[in-house]
Design a protein around this motif. Structure first.
Motif, mmCIF file in Angstrom:
data_model
loop_
_atom_site.group_PDB
_atom_site.id
_atom_site.type_symbol
_atom_site.label_atom_id
_atom_site.label_comp_id
_atom_site.label_asym_id
_atom_site.label_seq_id
_atom_site.Cartn_x
_atom_site.Cartn_y
_atom_site.Cartn_z
ATOM 1 N N LEU A 1 -4.543 -76.114 15.734
ATOM 2 C CA LEU A 1 -3.199 -75.699 16.180
ATOM 3 C C LEU A 1 -2.562 -76.731 17.121
ATOM 4 C CD1 LEU A 1 -3.773 -71.864 16.697
ATOM 5 C CD2 LEU A 1 -2.827 -73.057 14.718
ATOM 6 N N ILE B 1 -4.339 -65.297 26.002
ATOM 7 C CA ILE B 1 -3.807 -66.439 26.769
ATOM 8 C C ILE B 1 -3.108 -65.903 28.017
ATOM 9 C CG2 ILE B 1 -2.198 -68.380 26.780
ATOM 10 C CD1 ILE B 1 -2.572 -68.640 23.776
ATOM 11 N N ARG C 1 -3.130 -58.864 17.455
ATOM 12 C CA ARG C 1 -1.918 -59.270 16.733
ATOM 13 C C ARG C 1 -2.047 -58.991 15.234
ATOM 14 N NH1 ARG C 1 2.039 -62.494 19.134
ATOM 15 N NH2 ARG C 1 1.729 -62.896 21.344
ATOM 16 N N SER D 1 -5.267 -71.597 24.656
ATOM 17 C CA SER D 1 -5.862 -71.487 23.325
ATOM 18 C C SER D 1 -6.995 -72.512 23.223
ATOM 19 C CB SER D 1 -4.781 -71.796 22.271
ATOM 20 O OG SER D 1 -5.347 -71.833 20.992
ATOM 21 N N LYS E 1 6.251 -74.680 17.094
ATOM 22 C CA LYS E 1 7.107 -74.752 18.288
ATOM 23 C C LYS E 1 6.665 -73.710 19.300
ATOM 24 C CE LYS E 1 10.067 -77.711 16.443
ATOM 25 N NZ LYS E 1 9.813 -79.115 16.748
ATOM 26 N N ASN F 1 3.441 -58.041 24.655
ATOM 27 C CA ASN F 1 2.053 -58.116 24.191
ATOM 28 C C ASN F 1 1.097 -57.784 25.344
ATOM 29 O OD1 ASN F 1 -0.146 -58.856 22.503
ATOM 30 N ND2 ASN F 1 -0.077 -60.974 23.216
ATOM 31 N N THR G 1 1.584 -72.835 23.679
ATOM 32 C CA THR G 1 1.160 -72.838 25.085
ATOM 33 C C THR G 1 0.419 -74.134 25.420
ATOM 34 O OG1 THR G 1 0.888 -70.462 24.936
ATOM 35 C CG2 THR G 1 -0.112 -71.534 26.850
ATOM 36 N N LYS H 1 -12.018 -68.255 25.355
ATOM 37 C CA LYS H 1 -11.841 -66.849 25.765
ATOM 38 C C LYS H 1 -12.637 -65.887 24.883
ATOM 39 C CE LYS H 1 -7.350 -66.967 25.224
ATOM 40 N NZ LYS H 1 -7.255 -68.351 24.720
HETATM 41 N N1 LIG Z 1 2.881 -70.562 19.941
HETATM 42 C C1 LIG Z 1 1.633 -70.206 20.212
HETATM 43 N N2 LIG Z 1 1.118 -70.341 21.453
HETATM 44 C C2 LIG Z 1 -0.152 -69.972 21.708
HETATM 45 N N3 LIG Z 1 -0.987 -69.429 20.770
HETATM 46 C C3 LIG Z 1 -0.510 -69.268 19.517
HETATM 47 C C4 LIG Z 1 0.809 -69.653 19.179
HETATM 48 N N4 LIG Z 1 1.001 -69.387 17.864
HETATM 49 C C5 LIG Z 1 -0.137 -68.858 17.396
HETATM 50 N N5 LIG Z 1 -1.063 -68.776 18.379
HETATM 51 C C6 LIG Z 1 -2.382 -68.152 18.196
HETATM 52 O O1 LIG Z 1 -2.284 -66.904 18.885
HETATM 53 C C7 LIG Z 1 -3.386 -66.715 19.750
HETATM 54 C C8 LIG Z 1 -2.935 -66.238 21.128
HETATM 55 O O2 LIG Z 1 -2.525 -64.909 21.106
HETATM 56 P P1 LIG Z 1 -2.364 -64.107 22.465
HETATM 57 O O3 LIG Z 1 -1.925 -62.750 22.093
HETATM 58 O O4 LIG Z 1 -3.606 -64.249 23.255
HETATM 59 O O5 LIG Z 1 -1.187 -64.899 23.194
HETATM 60 S S1 LIG Z 1 -0.303 -64.461 24.449
HETATM 61 O O6 LIG Z 1 -1.220 -63.907 25.458
HETATM 62 O O7 LIG Z 1 0.679 -63.468 24.022
HETATM 63 O O8 LIG Z 1 0.370 -65.694 24.911
HETATM 64 C C9 LIG Z 1 -4.050 -68.057 19.901
HETATM 65 O O9 LIG Z 1 -5.422 -67.757 19.819
HETATM 66 P P2 LIG Z 1 -6.527 -68.351 20.836
HETATM 67 O O10 LIG Z 1 -6.730 -69.754 20.370
HETATM 68 O O11 LIG Z 1 -7.710 -67.474 20.604
HETATM 69 O O12 LIG Z 1 -6.001 -68.261 22.241
HETATM 70 C C10 LIG Z 1 -3.556 -68.894 18.738
HETATM 71 O O13 LIG Z 1 -4.514 -68.908 17.691
#
Ligand SMILES: Nc1ncnc2c1ncn2[C@@H]1O[C@H](COP(=O)(O)OS(=O)(=O)O)[C@@H](OP(=O)(O)O)[C@H]1O
Ligand SMILES: Nc1ncnc2c1ncn2[C@@H]1O[C@H](COP(=O)(O)OP(=O)(O)O)[C@@H](O)[C@H]1O
Length: 202
Positions: free
Chosen positions: A144, A110, A70, A39, A154, A87, A157, A43
């Motif tokens: 975040l 991610i 999402r 994150s 909790k 996902n 990543t 990306k």
């Molecule tokens: N627990 C946790 N871990 C990581 N990320 C989190 C979490 N909760 C919410 N977010 C937000 O969700 C975005 C990532 O979604 P993804 O669908 O790419 O995640 S994954 O591939 O299923 O791991 C990610 O967006 P990006 O910052 O664009 O990567 C976050 O904004």
């Protein structure tokens, strides 16, 4: 008669207009550029930049961004390991359809688990899955990481949830002397790869 997953008595329907005809129409080859990274690693920024550069060259691409999906297709999923796997599986299947449509599909998620990314790769014919890893310092525009470090989110990543880097990806985007390449430079790396591998012409 065939059984696929939980469906019984289903038959594949083949259209007379196929992938080759669509690719010819678009003068490009369908493929998936799969952008993986933490994150805040850039990306979405990279996906937008590649999309824009391809557009300016008359090439059709479409972005499947984790955050955006999402909001709809994957709104029933959370961030447990099981839901992240589902996902990625869904997005892999959608990306496969876009590639079959003849588009350059840019998936930016991610996608922390190697086996899930490899499963998407295995869905694609030939070598039409191009994995691009962002290996740069993550930024925190959404605050975040701050929340995760404070224990208020909790399973985040890179903090208390794993990220498994690719072992053999096609493209790796790295910092040079501690400096991240500009979005244009990052996109240039991806577009050059597509050009060299022949995806930008039929
Ligand atoms: N627990 C946790 N871990 C990581 N990320 C989190 C979490 N909760 C919410 N977010 C937000 O969700 C975005 C990532 O979604 P993804 O669908 O790419 O995640 S994954 O591939 O299923 O791991 C990610 O967006 P990006 O910052 O664009 O990567 C976050 O904004
Ligand atoms: N190459 C770059 N150079 C400078 N800033 C960047 C670069 N790539 C992304 N950013 C910035 O970093 C932050 C995170 O980028 P983003 O694309 O949202 O990452 P991700 O989709 O991986 O969460 C944003 O504020 C974005 O503007």
């Amino acid at each position: 008669m065939a059984t696929v997953g939980n469906s019984t008595n289903i038959f594949w329907q083949e259209s007379p207009i196929g992938r080759l005809e669509r690719q010819k129409l678009l003068n490009q080859k369908g493929c998936v550029v799969w952008i993986t990274g933490l994150s805040g690693s850039g990306k979405s920024t990279l996906a937008f930049s590649v999309n824009k550069e391809l557009y300016s060259r008359g090439k059709l691409s479409y972005i499947l961004d984790g955050d955006n999906l999402r909001h709809g297709l994957n709104k029933n999923l959370c961030f447990s390991a099981e839901d992240r796997t589902e996902n990625i599986r869904r997005v892999g299947e959608v990306a496969k359809l876009f590639a079959d449509a003849g588009l350059i599909c840019i998936a930016s998620l991610i996608s922390p688990y190697r086996k899930d990314r490899d499963a998407c790769r295995a869905m694609l014919p030939d070598s039409n899955f191009i994995e691009a890893r962002l290996l740069v310092d993550a930024r925190d525009p959404k605050g975040l990481y701050k929340l995760a470090r404070a224990g208020k989110i909790k399973g985040f990543t890179g903090i208390d949830d794993p990220y498994e880097p690719p072992l053999n990806c096609e493209i790796e985007i790295k910092q040079k002397d501690g400096v991240c390449p500009t979005p244009n430079a990052m996109a240039g790396q991806v577009v050059s790869y597509l050009e060299e591998e022949g995806y930008l012409h039929f």
